[in-house]
Design a protein around this motif. Structure first.
Motif, mmCIF file in Angstrom:
data_model
loop_
_atom_site.group_PDB
_atom_site.id
_atom_site.type_symbol
_atom_site.label_atom_id
_atom_site.label_comp_id
_atom_site.label_asym_id
_atom_site.label_seq_id
_atom_site.Cartn_x
_atom_site.Cartn_y
_atom_site.Cartn_z
ATOM 1 N N SER A 89 -3.342 -3.924 12.892
ATOM 2 C CA SER A 89 -4.322 -4.709 13.643
ATOM 3 C C SER A 89 -5.007 -5.767 12.773
ATOM 4 C CB SER A 89 -5.363 -3.800 14.292
ATOM 5 O OG SER A 89 -6.044 -3.055 13.311
ATOM 6 N N TYR A 90 -4.986 -5.574 11.456
ATOM 7 C CA TYR A 90 -5.541 -6.566 10.531
ATOM 8 C C TYR A 90 -4.443 -7.471 9.978
ATOM 9 C CZ TYR A 90 -10.126 -4.304 10.276
ATOM 10 O OH TYR A 90 -11.365 -3.807 10.562
ATOM 11 N N ASP A 91 -3.182 -7.203 10.376
ATOM 12 C CA ASP A 91 -2.034 -7.910 9.813
ATOM 13 C C ASP A 91 -2.110 -7.863 8.289
ATOM 14 O OD1 ASP A 91 0.307 -9.354 9.682
ATOM 15 O OD2 ASP A 91 -0.624 -11.303 10.043
ATOM 16 N N ALA A 92 -2.305 -6.637 7.782
ATOM 17 C CA ALA A 92 -2.558 -6.468 6.353
ATOM 18 C C ALA A 92 -1.719 -5.345 5.763
ATOM 19 C CB ALA A 92 -4.033 -6.165 6.123
ATOM 20 N N GLU A 93 -1.219 -5.601 4.551
ATOM 21 C CA GLU A 93 -0.519 -4.569 3.791
ATOM 22 C C GLU A 93 -0.888 -4.714 2.322
ATOM 23 O OE1 GLU A 93 3.949 -2.857 2.861
ATOM 24 O OE2 GLU A 93 3.712 -4.570 4.195
ATOM 25 N N LEU A 94 -1.268 -3.615 1.715
ATOM 26 C CA LEU A 94 -1.582 -3.583 0.292
ATOM 27 C C LEU A 94 -0.585 -2.654 -0.378
ATOM 28 C CD1 LEU A 94 -4.358 -4.057 1.900
ATOM 29 C CD2 LEU A 94 -5.435 -3.420 -0.220
ATOM 30 N N THR A 95 -0.020 -3.100 -1.491
ATOM 31 C CA THR A 95 0.851 -2.237 -2.285
ATOM 32 C C THR A 95 0.245 -2.094 -3.667
ATOM 33 O OG1 THR A 95 2.251 -4.123 -2.901
ATOM 34 C CG2 THR A 95 2.965 -2.791 -1.008
ATOM 35 N N PHE A 96 0.496 -0.939 -4.277
ATOM 36 C CA PHE A 96 -0.144 -0.612 -5.553
ATOM 37 C C PHE A 96 0.882 -0.150 -6.572
ATOM 38 C CE2 PHE A 96 -3.001 0.437 -2.025
ATOM 39 C CZ PHE A 96 -4.043 -0.437 -2.289
ATOM 40 N N GLU A 97 0.638 -0.499 -7.835
ATOM 41 C CA GLU A 97 1.493 -0.085 -8.954
ATOM 42 C C GLU A 97 0.604 0.293 -10.137
ATOM 43 O OE1 GLU A 97 5.430 -2.857 -8.586
ATOM 44 O OE2 GLU A 97 3.713 -3.701 -9.632
ATOM 45 N N LYS A 98 1.156 1.055 -11.033
ATOM 46 C CA LYS A 98 0.516 1.413 -12.309
ATOM 47 C C LYS A 98 -0.834 2.097 -12.102
ATOM 48 C CE LYS A 98 2.977 -2.264 -14.677
ATOM 49 N NZ LYS A 98 2.898 -3.507 -15.399
ATOM 50 N N PHE A 99 -0.839 3.127 -11.263
ATOM 51 C CA PHE A 99 -2.039 3.922 -11.007
ATOM 52 C C PHE A 99 -2.455 4.632 -12.288
ATOM 53 C CE2 PHE A 99 -4.414 7.622 -9.742
ATOM 54 C CZ PHE A 99 -5.141 7.229 -8.638
ATOM 55 N N GLN A 100 -3.735 4.504 -12.687
ATOM 56 C CA GLN A 100 -4.246 5.151 -13.893
ATOM 57 C C GLN A 100 -5.550 5.873 -13.569
ATOM 58 O OE1 GLN A 100 -4.652 2.177 -16.932
ATOM 59 N NE2 GLN A 100 -2.453 1.894 -17.154
ATOM 60 N N SER A 101 -5.495 7.200 -13.592
ATOM 61 C CA SER A 101 -6.703 7.995 -13.342
ATOM 62 C C SER A 101 -7.668 7.865 -14.502
ATOM 63 C CB SER A 101 -6.344 9.477 -13.181
ATOM 64 O OG SER A 101 -5.623 9.681 -12.011
ATOM 65 N N GLY A 102 -8.963 7.876 -14.170
ATOM 66 C CA GLY A 102 -9.995 7.876 -15.196
ATOM 67 C C GLY A 102 -10.203 6.545 -15.885
ATOM 68 N N LYS A 103 -9.520 5.506 -15.421
ATOM 69 C CA LYS A 103 -9.646 4.197 -16.055
ATOM 70 C C LYS A 103 -10.087 3.191 -15.006
ATOM 71 C CE LYS A 103 -7.212 1.080 -19.079
ATOM 72 N NZ LYS A 103 -5.963 0.674 -19.671
ATOM 73 N N THR A 104 -11.093 2.388 -15.328
ATOM 74 C CA THR A 104 -11.581 1.431 -14.348
ATOM 75 C C THR A 104 -11.399 -0.024 -14.745
ATOM 76 O OG1 THR A 104 -13.819 1.586 -15.233
ATOM 77 C CG2 THR A 104 -13.267 3.006 -13.358
ATOM 78 N N ASP A 105 -11.232 -0.337 -16.008
ATOM 79 C CA ASP A 105 -10.999 -1.718 -16.446
ATOM 80 C C ASP A 105 -11.997 -2.725 -15.893
ATOM 81 O OD1 ASP A 105 -8.838 -1.128 -18.020
ATOM 82 O OD2 ASP A 105 -7.351 -1.631 -16.510
ATOM 83 N N ILE A 106 -13.256 -2.335 -15.774
ATOM 84 C CA ILE A 106 -14.243 -3.300 -15.300
ATOM 85 C C ILE A 106 -15.384 -3.394 -16.291
ATOM 86 C CG2 ILE A 106 -13.729 -2.969 -12.852
ATOM 87 C CD1 ILE A 106 -16.275 -1.310 -12.637
ATOM 88 N N ALA A 107 -15.987 -4.545 -16.318
ATOM 89 C CA ALA A 107 -17.148 -4.732 -17.187
ATOM 90 C C ALA A 107 -18.308 -3.907 -16.638
ATOM 91 C CB ALA A 107 -17.527 -6.206 -17.231
ATOM 92 N N THR A 108 -19.142 -3.427 -17.510
ATOM 93 C CA THR A 108 -20.254 -2.591 -17.066
ATOM 94 C C THR A 108 -21.435 -3.409 -16.589
ATOM 95 O OG1 THR A 108 -21.018 -2.445 -19.343
ATOM 96 C CG2 THR A 108 -19.632 -0.649 -18.528
ATOM 97 N N GLN A 109 -21.487 -4.681 -16.961
ATOM 98 C CA GLN A 109 -22.593 -5.523 -16.509
ATOM 99 C C GLN A 109 -22.061 -6.862 -16.056
ATOM 100 O OE1 GLN A 109 -25.281 -5.850 -19.809
ATOM 101 N NE2 GLN A 109 -26.549 -4.205 -19.014
ATOM 102 N N THR A 110 -22.683 -7.405 -15.033
ATOM 103 C CA THR A 110 -22.365 -8.744 -14.554
ATOM 104 C C THR A 110 -23.662 -9.533 -14.533
ATOM 105 O OG1 THR A 110 -20.603 -7.887 -13.168
ATOM 106 C CG2 THR A 110 -21.409 -10.070 -12.627
ATOM 107 N N THR A 111 -23.646 -10.706 -15.140
ATOM 108 C CA THR A 111 -24.818 -11.559 -15.121
ATOM 109 C C THR A 111 -24.892 -12.255 -13.779
ATOM 110 O OG1 THR A 111 -24.554 -11.952 -17.467
ATOM 111 C CG2 THR A 111 -25.964 -13.486 -16.272
#
Length: 193
Positions: free
Chosen positions: A162-184
């Motif tokens: 209904s959203y005409d949407a498909e997401l595919t995912f690769e390289k799933f890594q548990s316990g890892k977020t790869d994001i900065a802890t602060q954003t200005t």
């Protein structure tokens, strides 16, 4: 009943038992390992309407997510932060409201977050076995969805027709977020100098 009729009847009975034990159109019940409950990071390809985008999807915890886009160039460097139902966007430290053109992508991401955060509360993830995946089907606000995971719990796909949407995912890594802890955050206003 003669011997020939008995043999035919036995063959039919044996074949009906065989077919009853086979997987039907929906597949047989299957479970996936529970890896959605903690933090994780996964590479994402998103196809929404006529747009294709790639990036990294990170779950920090329940209701706290970040998507960092890499492609197309018009989205490269844009990050969407989802926290307790609120969505904010930033680009190289500058915060801004989510543009209207990004609304379909935002909407399908919100649906994915709702599904995963709900499944994250379960002890195990149940679905049906289909094409080497565990398929979880459901409905959100009257719109059907499909979520695919590997048996070991890696997120592999999410779709909503209904959203005409498909997401595919690769390289799933548990316990890892790869994001900065602060954003200005900065507010940009005015017409320039």
């Amino acid at each position: 009943m003669n011997r020939k009729q008995m043999a035919v009847l036995s063959t039919l009975a044996a074949s009906s038992l065989f077919w009853c034990g086979c997987v039907g159109p929906g597949g047989e019940d299957a479970t996936a390992a529970q890896k959605l409950g903690g933090s994780f990071s996964v590479e994402m390809t998103m196809m929404v309407e006529d747009m294709t985008a790639t990036g990294t999807l990170c779950r920090v915890g329940e209701g706290v997510w970040r998507v960092a886009f890499a492609e197309p160039s018009s989205l490269s460097g844009v990050e969407l932060d989802f926290q307790n139902g609120e969505v904010s966007a930033s680009y190289k430290g500058l915060a801004f409201s989510v543009p209207q053109t990004a609304m379909p992508a935002k909407s399908v991401l919100l649906q994915l977050i709702t599904v995963v955060d709900t499944l994250a509360q379960e002890d195990q993830i149940s679905g049906v076995s289909k094409d080497d995946y565990v398929l979880v089907e459901g409905e959100l606000e009257g719109a059907p969805y499909e979520l695919k995971l590997t048996e070991n719990g890696d997120l592999t796909a999410f779709s909503m027709d209904s959203y005409d949407a498909e997401l595919t995912f690769e390289k799933f890594q548990s316990g890892k977020t790869d994001i900065a802890t602060q954003t200005t955050e900065m507010t940009v206003s005015g017409t320039g100098t």
